[in-house]
Design an enzyme around this catalytic site. Structure first.
Site, PDB file in Angstrom:
ATOM      1  N   SER A  31      16.284 -23.847  -5.768  1.00  0.00           N
ATOM      2  CA  SER A  31      17.588 -24.198  -5.175  1.00  0.00           C
ATOM      3  C   SER A  31      18.308 -25.334  -5.895  1.00  0.00           C
ATOM      4  O   SER A  31      19.045 -26.097  -5.275  1.00  0.00           O
ATOM      5  CB  SER A  31      17.448 -24.582  -3.689  1.00  0.00           C
ATOM      6  OG  SER A  31      16.810 -23.574  -2.984  1.00  0.00           O
ATOM      7  N   CYS A 411      33.650  -3.071   6.530  1.00  0.00           N
ATOM      8  CA  CYS A 411      32.598  -2.058   6.545  1.00  0.00           C
ATOM      9  C   CYS A 411      32.178  -1.750   7.986  1.00  0.00           C
ATOM     10  O   CYS A 411      32.947  -1.124   8.706  1.00  0.00           O
ATOM     11  CB  CYS A 411      31.434  -2.478   5.664  1.00  0.00           C
ATOM     12  SG  CYS A 411      30.556  -1.039   5.044  1.00  0.00           S
ATOM     13  N   HIS A 536      34.150  -3.075   0.648  1.00  0.00           N
ATOM     14  CA  HIS A 536      33.936  -4.530   0.690  1.00  0.00           C
ATOM     15  C   HIS A 536      34.889  -5.225  -0.284  1.00  0.00           C
ATOM     16  O   HIS A 536      34.550  -5.384  -1.458  1.00  0.00           O
ATOM     17  CB  HIS A 536      32.497  -4.857   0.278  1.00  0.00           C
ATOM     18  CG  HIS A 536      31.475  -4.428   1.275  1.00  0.00           C
ATOM     19  ND1 HIS A 536      30.955  -5.282   2.209  1.00  0.00           N
ATOM     20  CD2 HIS A 536      30.883  -3.235   1.479  1.00  0.00           C
ATOM     21  CE1 HIS A 536      30.063  -4.637   2.949  1.00  0.00           C
ATOM     22  NE2 HIS A 536      30.010  -3.385   2.518  1.00  0.00           N
ATOM     23  N   GLU A 538      35.438  -8.214  -0.571  1.00  0.00           N
ATOM     24  CA  GLU A 538      34.896  -9.522  -0.978  1.00  0.00           C
ATOM     25  C   GLU A 538      34.166  -9.467  -2.321  1.00  0.00           C
ATOM     26  O   GLU A 538      34.081 -10.489  -3.007  1.00  0.00           O
ATOM     27  CB  GLU A 538      33.971 -10.098   0.104  1.00  0.00           C
ATOM     28  CG  GLU A 538      32.635  -9.392   0.306  1.00  0.00           C
ATOM     29  CD  GLU A 538      32.682  -8.207   1.267  1.00  0.00           C
ATOM     30  OE1 GLU A 538      33.786  -7.655   1.491  1.00  0.00           O
ATOM     31  OE2 GLU A 538      31.618  -7.820   1.780  1.00  0.00           O
TER      32      GLU A 538
END
Ligand code: GLN
Length: 560
Positions: A31, A411, A536, A538
């Protein structure tokens, strides 16, 4: 690059031609933002006129992340050619505007599947099939595929996981070999962490030293080290890391905390990341390289983002509370918000907790409750699989429609809009056969030809499909053109049997696939914004090219 002389020495073996490869590994902890560093580097190289792509090699055994739980692994991103992959590819696309494909994303599982398929076909000629050389060769071949594309100058390869993980070893062995074979045309950037130990009042480089030593023990010498730290790093500290790790002091860089990930290319530009990589790749006369227009546009975006302080609150009616589960949607809204001069804040509204009893309170314009304690100005009904939270989503959709609150359904969100409309306007006991296979009114259903396929994933409509937009519709005005292509990831469709009834009652099916007639967009024209897409949007929204649907949705929220 026409105006650039490439001074790189020929590859050691002369066996490969093509782009320079930059590998990004991570050490100390996970991370640290390897994906965002890789994306920033891509953007910086583009800003000097180079053509790049970014690919990811992940050490896990799933063949692809399509079946992973988004709560655990974050969103599943989908490429234009229909490959389900890690959400880091979303960062790659949002930062660089490249279109990734299935050749930009690999897992250990996918590599092993390829090797085992070859073995079953007898392609190894009776040899014992081993991790080295057979698996590592397969990794190398796949790593090199994009590098052989003559239209690319740089291929950035992010290695998932942390150096030292057992499962990452074959990837590192492949990099060791490629570095040997490609010479100057293979560069390793190692991202490590420098913690601050409060008790000692000191920043500690030891974890970085150990992770570099580990890398060296696999035969890999990093060329550039990026130190992730929340604190300023002194020249002494950098020199120390340089001398312990055999790296030029100018090639030890700092990746500081930034107000948003989009400020990182600007920071890393100041740190000189792009120039370091270009020097390592053999470009000596950096002053002669152009700085292309995207450099300024990116800087302007970062300035606009900092200036956009007025908040805009968007509620996500969904079932995954982890923000990474809807990463591309939150990022698309955030980016569109910047272009609207607003700071978008997304709030999770747990669909499982929505009921007839509390819906009016949860969505009321005077809502003062959990979380940030105020009402949202617009709503997204989220994508998803499985029936958890479905009735809550339908209840929310009814309230949002009846109260004309700006709503974007994506969706499953569009499917919910259609089910709700069929139930409460047409009066049908409607559902999706995904949730109730025997429903009396299958407003959402699977197409006949899909039903015979059995494996999970295999029946899905994945990747980019065309959609024709109806003249005079909101969708058409938003896109400003009649034919678009957007990415899909779903199994069920709006059942064509119900289209004319839905339309007569007001829900217009304004986007359709020109080949199959499948419904792609529904909208209520008399509402401020009540529009759902089977695809989608995005996945196709980037920093420099925000998606028109998100811009228009926020425009409607702002009453423009
Ligand atoms: N579960 C729905 C389907 O498979 C919607 C999928 C989604 O929202 N991505 O059709």
């Amino acid at each position: 690059m026409s105006n650039v002389t490439h001074n790189t020495a020929p590859a050691a073996t002369g066996a490969h031609t093509g782009a320079t490869m930059v590998f990004v590994t991570g050490g100390v902890v996970s991370s640290l933002g390897k994906g965002v560093i890789a994306s920033s580097l891509g953007r910086l190289l583009q800003n000097r006129g180079f053509r790049i792509t970014i690919q990811k090699f992940d050490p896990y055994i799933n063949v692809d992340p399509g079946t992973l739980n988004p709560n655990e692994h974050g969103e599943c991103y989908v490429t234009v050619d229909g490959y389900e992959c890690d959400l880091d590819l979303g960062h790659y696309e949002r930062f660089t505007d490249i279109k990734t494909t299935r050749s930009n994303s690999f897992t250990t599982g996918r590599i092993y599947q390829e090797v085992i398929d070859r073995e079953r076909k007898g392609e190894y000629g009776g040899k014992t099939v081993q991790v080295v050389p057979h698996v590592t060769d397969a990794i190398k071949q796949n790593m090199l595929r994009n590098a052989q594309n003559p239209d690319l100058d740089f291929v950035i390869t992010e290695i998932g996981g942390t150096v030292g993980d057992i499962e990452g070893l074959p990837f590192l062995e492949a990099i060791r070999q490629l570095k040997w074979e490609l010479g100057d045309r293979a560069i390793v950037v190692h991202l490590a962490y420098v913690p601050y130990i409060a008790a000692a009042g000191e920043l500690k480089t030891k974890p970085t030293q150990h992770s570099v030593k580990q890398l060296q023990s696999y035969g890999i010498q990093p060329d550039c080290i990026v130190l992730r730290s929340e604190h300023p790093l002194s020249a002494d500290l950098r020199r120390k890391v340089a001398s312990f790790c055999n790296v030029h002091p100018d090639y030890v860089l700092h990746s500081p905390d930034v107000p948003s990930i989009y400020a990182l290319p600007v920071k890393m530009h100041e740190e000189g990341l792009g120039d370091v990589i270009l020097r390592l790749a053999g470009y000596s006369d950096l002053a002669s390289l152009p700085v292309v227009e995207s450099h300024d546009r990116w800087h302007r975006f970062v300035e606009m983002r900092a200036a956009a302080t007025e908040e805009l609150h968007i509620g996500f009616v969904g079932k995954y509370d982890l923000q990474d589960a809807y990463k591309s949607i939150t990022e698309s809204l955030l980016i569109a918000g910047v272009y609207k001069g607003r700071k978008v804040k997304c709030h999770f509204i747990d669909a499982e907790k929505i009921s007839e009893d509390n819906v009016a309170e949860l969505f009321s314009p005077s809502y003062v409750g959990e979380g940030w304690g105020g009402p949202c100005q617009g709503y997204v009904i989220c994508p998803g699989f499985g029936d958890r939270g479905i009735e809550g989503k339908i209840t929310a959709a009814r309230y949002l429609r009846e109260h004309d609150l700006p709503t974007l359904g994506i969706c499953l969100g569009m499917q919910v809009m259609a089910i709700e409309f069929a139930r409460n306007v047409l009066g049908y006991a409607a559902h999706s056969t995904e949730f109730v296979p025997t429903t009396e009114h299958p407003v959402i259903d699977m197409m006949e030809e899909q039903k015979s396929r059995v494996y999970l994933g295999a029946t899905m409509r994945l990747g980019a499909y065309e959609c024709e937009l109806r003249e005079g519709s909101r969708a058409r005005a938003t896109y400003g053109k009649a034919l678009i292509a957007e990415r899909h990831r779903h199994r069920y469709e709006l059942n064509s049997r119900y289209v004319s009834e839905l339309e007569q009652a007001g829900l217009q099916c304004v986007g359709q696939n020109p080949q199959t007639g499948l419904v792609e967009i529904v909208e209520l024209p008399d509402h401020r914004w009540y529009l759902g897409t089977q695809f989608h949007p995005e996945y196709g929204s980037t920093v420099l090219h925000p998606h028109p649907l998100f811009l228009a949705f926020l425009g409607a929220v702002l009453g423009e």
